[in-house]
Design a protein around this motif. Structure first.
Motif, short mmCIF file in Angstrom:
data_model
loop_
_atom_site.label_atom_id
_atom_site.label_comp_id
_atom_site.label_asym_id
_atom_site.label_seq_id
_atom_site.Cartn_x
_atom_site.Cartn_y
_atom_site.Cartn_z
N UNK A 13 0.83 -1.21 0.00
CA UNK A 13 0.00 0.00 0.00
C UNK A 13 0.86 1.26 0.00
N UNK A 14 0.49 2.21 -0.85
CA UNK A 14 1.08 3.54 -0.77
C UNK A 14 0.33 4.35 0.27
N UNK B 84 -5.12 10.33 -3.45
CA UNK B 84 -5.11 8.86 -3.57
C UNK B 84 -3.72 8.32 -3.91
N UNK B 85 -3.37 7.21 -3.27
CA UNK B 85 -2.12 6.52 -3.55
C UNK B 85 -2.36 5.40 -4.55
N UNK B 86 -1.29 4.96 -5.22
CA UNK B 86 -1.35 3.82 -6.12
C UNK B 86 -0.63 2.66 -5.47
N UNK B 87 -1.35 1.55 -5.28
CA UNK B 87 -0.77 0.40 -4.59
C UNK B 87 0.22 -0.35 -5.49
N UNK B 88 1.22 -0.97 -4.87
CA UNK B 88 2.14 -1.83 -5.58
C UNK B 88 1.91 -3.28 -5.21
N UNK B 89 2.79 -4.17 -5.66
CA UNK B 89 2.65 -5.59 -5.35
C UNK B 89 4.00 -6.18 -4.98
N UNK C 114 2.93 7.07 -3.43
CA UNK C 114 2.20 7.79 -2.40
C UNK C 114 1.35 8.90 -3.01
N UNK C 115 0.27 9.25 -2.31
CA UNK C 115 -0.60 10.33 -2.74
C UNK C 115 0.04 11.69 -2.49
N UNK C 116 -0.56 12.72 -3.06
CA UNK C 116 -0.05 14.08 -2.91
C UNK C 116 -0.62 14.76 -1.67
N UNK C 117 -0.11 15.93 -1.37
CA UNK C 117 -0.55 16.73 -0.23
C UNK C 117 -1.46 17.85 -0.71
N UNK C 118 -2.64 17.94 -0.13
CA UNK C 118 -3.56 19.04 -0.45
C UNK C 118 -3.33 20.17 0.54
N UNK C 119 -3.03 21.34 0.02
CA UNK C 119 -2.81 22.52 0.86
C UNK C 119 -4.08 23.39 0.86
#
Length: 589
Positions: free
Chosen positions: A54-55, A196-201, A225-230
């Motif tokens: 999981x990211x 939202x993050x993108x999961x790996x395997x 990993x997902x981004x940061x919302x400011x």
């Protein structure tokens, strides 16, 4: 004779050997050639295990980087039912022991707080399965305790979970995730593409008895990993506003309250407080009705805080000056259907007020009389130019645009045509009202309201950064003069002792909106206090609203919150005091 017998025996032996070798060769060809792919896949399936890597979902932060939403590590405890026998080896007090499997299940239940019956059901529902969940989303402490048991058929998966370290502070803006980690509300939902993050395997290998082989873990695809919302809000100011709002709303028995602070020059939302406010860590902390951001989603009839639209528009068109004289009667029926009349909040005979006096005394009758100098289209255009009738540019999830009636609709409804000029028969959100006062403070230029300053991706790049472009609504003269007229409310009105701050000029407006019940106005009120400061060099606009107070049904209920927030804004941003005294505009003629 002997040699012939030996030769025969040798031949039979060789034949047997060749026959056996032939069988092995055929079997070997079958295994290594004919069925190689099938058997390899079967072997890999038995010994290889695929995992989701999981990211981390991105953070939501305020204007200063204070974290409002974050991801924390949680763990799913899983098992391989087909590897579970009647007995289980486990470690207790650093000693390796073999116990009945029911005892091992009981120990896992004790550590995780999960009923043993639920764990047993998960393991026996499909005994030939290689995977089942035992417990999901446990803390690191619980995961470590289970891991230390060192049970061969028990595994784990990392699963990021959401936490909200500031609790209810800006909870209505931040939003929340569902139990399945899907975004459901607020910024979490609106900005999910950024967060939202993108999961790996990854895969690892197991021995025949199901135990993970050390060093066999291979990451096949790295997670992103997902981004940061400011956000543009200031979390400390947001907390302060929510506290003052909650205290006053409780004191006067209000059903709800909102408070908004907007930076005049940019349209950035510094505070968007709602009371009650949800704590995203506890979705049951408030009722469903109060789980959203009322500031954006719940329009109401605002009452007299809408009057500056009429005065700014009349000034812009040169139809009035601050000294325009008007004789204001005790009631007004001109152009209204039989039996309908407009009154002021207090009874009076004919009064000789200037336009400034009408605004300071918040006369409904005087406002309607002056507004008759505008035709229906001009009234409608004025409301639309100030942003009413459509959602603000903040783009908050579920934002409502309120209601503004067209000239065609008011052609047969002369009551609404008149009353909308003092905020009745028209609806708006707190965000839209804050935008109105931002426009007046910004010399008549309406800047789009901004709540999200942008998305900072994991690689450091930014996207979705707003580039606000202002739109002129009224002339600078009209906006500045409206503020001068509004200064009399803060300096000479009934609330002057409550809202004044020594050294600062304040342009303000009070508002008391009636609430329609069963198609008619009843006794409930929505009360507001709105304004801009410093009036001579506007920096911030503030709008405070309390819904349906029980003990104080006038704008006086909202004035203390307005004053408290204004003083805190002055301290936080070190606002320079006013340098000139306000002009003394005449109220009567």
């Amino acid at each position: 004779m002997y040699s012939r017998l030996s030769a025969r025996r040798m031949a039979l032996t060789l034949f047997a050997v060749f026959a056996i070798v032939g069988v092995f060769v055929v079997k070997l060809v079958d295994i290594q050639v004919v069925r190689a792919g099938e058997l390899t896949a079967a072997a890999e399936a038995r010994r290889s295990m695929s995992l989701t890597v999981w990211g981390s979902r991105g953070e939501i932060v305020d204007a200063n980087g204070t974290v409002l939403a974050d991801s924390v590590d949680r763990f799913d405890i899983t098992a391989s039912p087909k590897n579970v026998g009647d007995t289980t080896e486990m470690t207790i007090d650093e000693e390796r022991v073999e116990v009945p499997t029911t005892e091992a299940i009981a120990k896992i239940a004790e550590l995780t707080g999960t009923p043993a019956a639920d764990l047993y059901a998960a393991l026996t529902e499909d005994p030939e399965s290689d995977f089942t969940y035992l417990v999901q989303a446990v803390t690191l402490e619980t995961f470590t305790a289970v891991f230390d048991l060192d049970i061969g058929w028990v595994y784990s998966e990392l699963r990021p979970a959401r936490t909200y370290p500031r609790g209810a502070i800006a909870g209505n803006l931040v939003g929340f995730l569902g139990f399945d980690s899907a975004p459901l509300a607020g910024t979490e939902y609106r900005e999910n593409e950024c967060l939202a993050a993108t999961a790996g395997t990854s895969t690892f290998e197991r021995s025949a008895d199901g135990v993970r082989l050390p060093g066999s873990l291979v990451v096949e695809q790295e997670p992103i990993d997902g981004g940061t919302v400011h956000l543009t809000i200031d979390a400390d100011l947001q907390w302060y506003a929510q506290q003052r709002l909650a205290e006053q709303a409780t004191a006067v028995g209000a059903d709800w309250g909102t408070a908004m602070v907007v930076r005049v020059a940019t349209g950035e939302i510094v505070v968007a407080a709602d009371w009650p406010s949800i704590d995203p860590n506890d979705l049951n902390s408030v009722s469903a009705e109060n789980s959203g951001a009322r500031s954006f989603t719940a329009p109401f009839e605002p009452g007299s805080i809408m009057k500056p639209v009429a005065f700014a528009t009349l000034l812009d068109k040169g139809l009035i000056t601050p000294e325009t004289p008007v004789t204001v009667p005790g009631n007004y029926t001109n152009g209204l259907p039989a039996g309908e009349n407009i009154t002021d909040v207090f009874s009076h005979g004919d009064l000789r007020w200037t336009a400034t006096g009408i605004l300071m005394n918040s006369s409904n009758i005087g406002t309607v009389m002056l507004s008759e100098r505008l035709n229906p289209q001009e009234k409608y255009d004025a409301f639309r130019a100030f942003g009413f009738g459509e959602p603000t540019e903040a783009g908050f999830l579920g934002e409502d645009g309120g209601t503004v009636y067209t000239p065609e609709q008011t052609q047969s409804d002369t009551v609404t045509l008149a009353t909308q000029m003092f905020g009745q028969g028209i609806t708006a959100t707190s965000a839209q009202m804050a935008s109105l006062y931002q426009t007046l403070g910004n010399g008549g230029v309406r800047m789009p309201l901004t709540l999200v300053a942008g998305c900072e991706h994991a690689d450091g790049t930014w996207t979705d950064v707003p580039v606000p472009t202002g739109e002129r609504v009224v002339s600078e003269y009209a906006a500045d003069t409206t503020l001068l007229m509004m200064e009399t409310v803060a300096s000479q009105g009934a609330s002057r002792d409550v809202v004044s701050v020594p050294g600062y000029r304040i342009a303000a407006k009070t508002g008391t909106g009636e609430v329609a019940e069963n198609g008619r106005y009843g006794s409930e009120r929505i009360v507001s206090y709105a304004g801009v400061f410093p009036a001579d060099n506007p920096e911030y606009a503030i709008v405070v609203t309390l819904g349906k107070p029980d003990t104080m049904k006038s704008s006086a209920a909202a004035a203390p919150v307005f004053n408290a927030i204004m003083e805190q804004v002055i301290k936080t941003f070190r606002i320079t005091p006013s340098t000139e005294a306000a002009p003394n505009l005449p109220l009567v003629w």
